[in-house]
Scaffold this motif. Structure first.
Motif, mmCIF file in Angstrom:
data_model
loop_
_atom_site.group_PDB
_atom_site.id
_atom_site.type_symbol
_atom_site.label_atom_id
_atom_site.label_comp_id
_atom_site.label_asym_id
_atom_site.label_seq_id
_atom_site.Cartn_x
_atom_site.Cartn_y
_atom_site.Cartn_z
ATOM 1 N N TYR A 33 0.824 -1.210 0.000
ATOM 2 C CA TYR A 33 0.000 0.000 0.000
ATOM 3 C C TYR A 33 0.853 1.253 0.000
ATOM 4 O O TYR A 33 0.474 2.275 -0.587
ATOM 5 C CB TYR A 33 -0.985 -0.017 1.178
ATOM 6 C CG TYR A 33 -0.480 0.499 2.502
ATOM 7 C CD1 TYR A 33 -0.636 1.831 2.854
ATOM 8 C CD2 TYR A 33 0.140 -0.352 3.408
ATOM 9 C CE1 TYR A 33 -0.196 2.303 4.084
ATOM 10 C CE2 TYR A 33 0.576 0.102 4.628
ATOM 11 C CZ TYR A 33 0.409 1.440 4.966
ATOM 12 O OH TYR A 33 0.846 1.896 6.166
ATOM 13 N N ILE A 84 -13.732 0.270 5.968
ATOM 14 C CA ILE A 84 -14.352 0.641 4.693
ATOM 15 C C ILE A 84 -15.440 -0.369 4.349
ATOM 16 O O ILE A 84 -15.372 -1.532 4.721
ATOM 17 C CB ILE A 84 -13.323 0.715 3.533
ATOM 18 C CG1 ILE A 84 -12.605 -0.640 3.364
ATOM 19 C CG2 ILE A 84 -12.339 1.846 3.744
ATOM 20 C CD1 ILE A 84 -11.750 -0.705 2.097
ATOM 21 N N SER A 116 -18.784 -0.785 1.069
ATOM 22 C CA SER A 116 -19.317 -0.230 -0.168
ATOM 23 C C SER A 116 -20.203 0.970 0.139
ATOM 24 O O SER A 116 -20.949 0.978 1.119
ATOM 25 C CB SER A 116 -20.120 -1.293 -0.922
ATOM 26 O OG SER A 116 -20.773 -0.725 -2.038
ATOM 27 N N THR A 154 -3.875 -3.385 -0.764
ATOM 28 C CA THR A 154 -4.440 -2.748 -1.951
ATOM 29 C C THR A 154 -5.564 -3.567 -2.590
ATOM 30 O O THR A 154 -6.318 -3.039 -3.409
ATOM 31 C CB THR A 154 -3.337 -2.500 -2.996
ATOM 32 O OG1 THR A 154 -2.560 -3.698 -3.183
ATOM 33 C CG2 THR A 154 -2.412 -1.379 -2.552
ATOM 34 N N PRO A 167 -9.866 -2.674 -0.915
ATOM 35 C CA PRO A 167 -10.910 -1.788 -1.444
ATOM 36 C C PRO A 167 -11.642 -2.396 -2.635
ATOM 37 O O PRO A 167 -12.860 -2.201 -2.800
ATOM 38 C CB PRO A 167 -10.123 -0.532 -1.857
ATOM 39 C CG PRO A 167 -8.894 -0.559 -1.004
ATOM 40 C CD PRO A 167 -8.547 -2.006 -0.874
ATOM 41 N N GLN A 168 -10.930 -3.158 -3.468
ATOM 42 C CA GLN A 168 -11.566 -3.752 -4.638
ATOM 43 C C GLN A 168 -12.500 -4.892 -4.248
ATOM 44 O O GLN A 168 -13.515 -5.129 -4.915
ATOM 45 C CB GLN A 168 -10.479 -4.259 -5.595
ATOM 46 C CG GLN A 168 -9.547 -3.150 -6.064
ATOM 47 C CD GLN A 168 -8.366 -3.669 -6.850
ATOM 48 O OE1 GLN A 168 -8.544 -4.242 -7.924
ATOM 49 N NE2 GLN A 168 -7.159 -3.471 -6.340
ATOM 50 N N ALA A 200 -7.255 4.494 2.320
ATOM 51 C CA ALA A 200 -8.705 4.676 2.179
ATOM 52 C C ALA A 200 -9.018 5.970 1.443
ATOM 53 O O ALA A 200 -9.878 6.001 0.547
ATOM 54 C CB ALA A 200 -9.354 4.684 3.562
ATOM 55 N N TYR A 208 -8.145 5.465 -2.345
ATOM 56 C CA TYR A 208 -9.071 4.639 -3.126
ATOM 57 C C TYR A 208 -10.499 5.172 -3.108
ATOM 58 O O TYR A 208 -11.301 4.820 -3.989
ATOM 59 C CB TYR A 208 -9.031 3.194 -2.628
ATOM 60 C CG TYR A 208 -7.908 2.397 -3.255
ATOM 61 C CD1 TYR A 208 -8.007 1.938 -4.567
ATOM 62 C CD2 TYR A 208 -6.743 2.115 -2.559
ATOM 63 C CE1 TYR A 208 -6.991 1.231 -5.161
ATOM 64 C CE2 TYR A 208 -5.711 1.406 -3.139
ATOM 65 C CZ TYR A 208 -5.840 0.961 -4.449
ATOM 66 O OH TYR A 208 -4.815 0.265 -5.032
ATOM 67 N N ALA A 209 -10.836 6.007 -2.140
ATOM 68 C CA ALA A 209 -12.178 6.604 -2.133
ATOM 69 C C ALA A 209 -12.369 7.540 -3.312
ATOM 70 O O ALA A 209 -13.508 7.890 -3.656
ATOM 71 C CB ALA A 209 -12.403 7.349 -0.823
ATOM 72 N N LEU A 242 -16.534 4.102 -2.018
ATOM 73 C CA LEU A 242 -16.255 3.539 -0.700
ATOM 74 C C LEU A 242 -16.824 4.420 0.394
ATOM 75 O O LEU A 242 -16.808 5.644 0.288
ATOM 76 C CB LEU A 242 -14.744 3.389 -0.482
ATOM 77 C CG LEU A 242 -13.988 2.390 -1.362
ATOM 78 C CD1 LEU A 242 -12.502 2.440 -1.042
ATOM 79 C CD2 LEU A 242 -14.534 0.972 -1.162
ATOM 80 N N VAL A 253 -15.976 5.295 4.138
ATOM 81 C CA VAL A 253 -14.899 5.195 5.124
ATOM 82 C C VAL A 253 -15.455 5.615 6.484
ATOM 83 O O VAL A 253 -16.029 6.695 6.616
ATOM 84 C CB VAL A 253 -13.708 6.097 4.730
ATOM 85 C CG1 VAL A 253 -12.580 5.960 5.742
ATOM 86 C CG2 VAL A 253 -13.227 5.771 3.315
#
Length: 367
Positions: free
Chosen positions: A98, A175, A177, A231, A234-235, A251, A254-255, A260, A262
């Motif tokens: 990350y 996190i 969805s 990493t 998040p996916q 976070a 990737y947001a 996402l 958080v």
């Protein structure tokens, strides 16, 4: 003086043939020098153990002082300069996945604008050793400031051969969805534990902060995925009912790419401080000073993102957060401001709780 380079190389790598190759000398010449050094110090320095040579206790005591002498001699006879605009260095940084994801997104523009000939190779920390730092195979290790992470690289918390700098205080956030049909907030502890989780796990089998904290509190959560990369989490979470725990810096990153949500987990996890570790005998090199500076400056962009939620801060040099080094004797250099040159007063807040007066065994990087 002509014995000093041979001594330094043998202390870094206790192998006569390897030392001869690195010094561009014959093996017999290095063997002859070793005999002289043994007489001079009245110690074997290198002894046979099984199929390899190892350093004696006397040799281990000599190593830090010899490295400093070699570095000082190098600066005396060759005034080192480093011009990023014309440099063609290839730096190697060992770090977590990350951190690689965050660093590359910020260092790319820096290299393109200021150091087009410089390249950076990012390697995973598993498999990286103290020897790699000592020999210059790796220039920096960036990892969480925890005993397990230091020891995974073969570095003890009190080892005087290595300098360090805790350059950012990150923390773990949850996190899920952001899809309205899936997101549930706030989550009570029981609901949080009952939700299916995707969890980061270490490849060396050591417990993570998340696993350690849950075990200490006697909590058990439902784990659906265990993955060795932050990493990936998040996916996995996107468009699923999964919950995951990741560093806040990741976070926020990737947001901006995925939908996402958080939020604060209902479990109090400890901070996730990131530390740069390097070999003390190379710490004063101009090129490595520049490398640490651009990494530190990239951390300020994590800070700026995190401060949108008031969550991230830079930190001064301190010991691994769970390491007791109160009995060590080498004084720690005073905490230094992390302001960039030309920017006046330090604009980053240093958390007082991150500065451990008992961290006297660790040596901070020269600023």
């Amino acid at each position: 003086m002509n014995l000093l380079p041979v001594l330094g190389e043998l202390l870094r790598c206790p192998n006569v043939s390897h030392a001869a190759n690195r010094l561009h000398l014959t093996q017999s010449t290095v063997s002859g020098s070793l005999k002289q050094l043994r007489l001079l110090f009245e110690d074997d320095l290198l002894v046979q153990r099984g199929r390899e040579m190892v350093l004696t206790e006397k040799a281990k005591e000599l190593r830090p002082a010899v490295e400093r002498l070699l570095e000082q001699a190098s600066r005396l006879f060759c005034a080192e300069t480093f011009d990023p605009a014309t440099a063609a260095n290839c730096f190697r940084i060992a770090t977590a996945d990350y951190v690689s994801a965050l660093v590359t997104s910020r260092l790319g523009p820096v290299l393109q604008a200021n150091a087009p000939g410089v390249s950076i190779t990012l390697t995973p920390t598993p498999g990286t050793t103290a020897k790699d730092l000592r020999l210059g195979v790796v220039d920096l290790i960036i990892c969480p400031n925890r005993r397990e992470n230091w020891e995974a690289c073969g570095i003890a918390a009190h080892d005087p051969e290595f300098c360090h700098e805790v350059f950012i205080r990150d923390r773990l956030v949850a996190i899920q969805s952001a899809n309205r049909s899936l997101a549930e907030r706030p989550l009570a502890l029981a609901d949080y534990l009952a939700r299916p989780h995707a969890m980061y796990c270490r490849t060396d089998g050591q417990p993570t902060i998340e696993q350690e904290t849950l075990a200490q509190m006697g909590l058990v959560q439902r784990i659906q995925f265990l993955v060795p990369y932050f990493t990936l989490l998040p996916q996995l979470v996107v468009d699923s009912h999964l919950v995951a725990l990741i560093p806040l810096s990741l976070a926020n990153h990737y947001a901006r790419l995925f939908p996402l949500d958080v939020f604060e987990p209902p479990v109090p996890f400890p901070s996730l401080d990131l530390v740069m570790i390097g070999a003390c005998h190379r710490a004063d090199r101009a090129d490595l000073y520049w490398l640490r500076k651009i990494v530190r400056d990239s951390a300020s962009s994590f800070l700026d993102i995190g401060n949108e939620g008031g969550c991230l801060e830079t930190a001064s040099a301190c010991a691994p957060t769970d390491v007791d080094v109160t009995t060590a004797g080498t004084p720690l250099l005073p905490p230094r401001a992390l302001a960039r040159p030309g920017h006046g007063e330090n604009r980053y807040r240093v958390s007082e709780e991150s500065v451990s007066p008992s961290s006297s065994a660790l040596i901070s990087f020269p600023q």
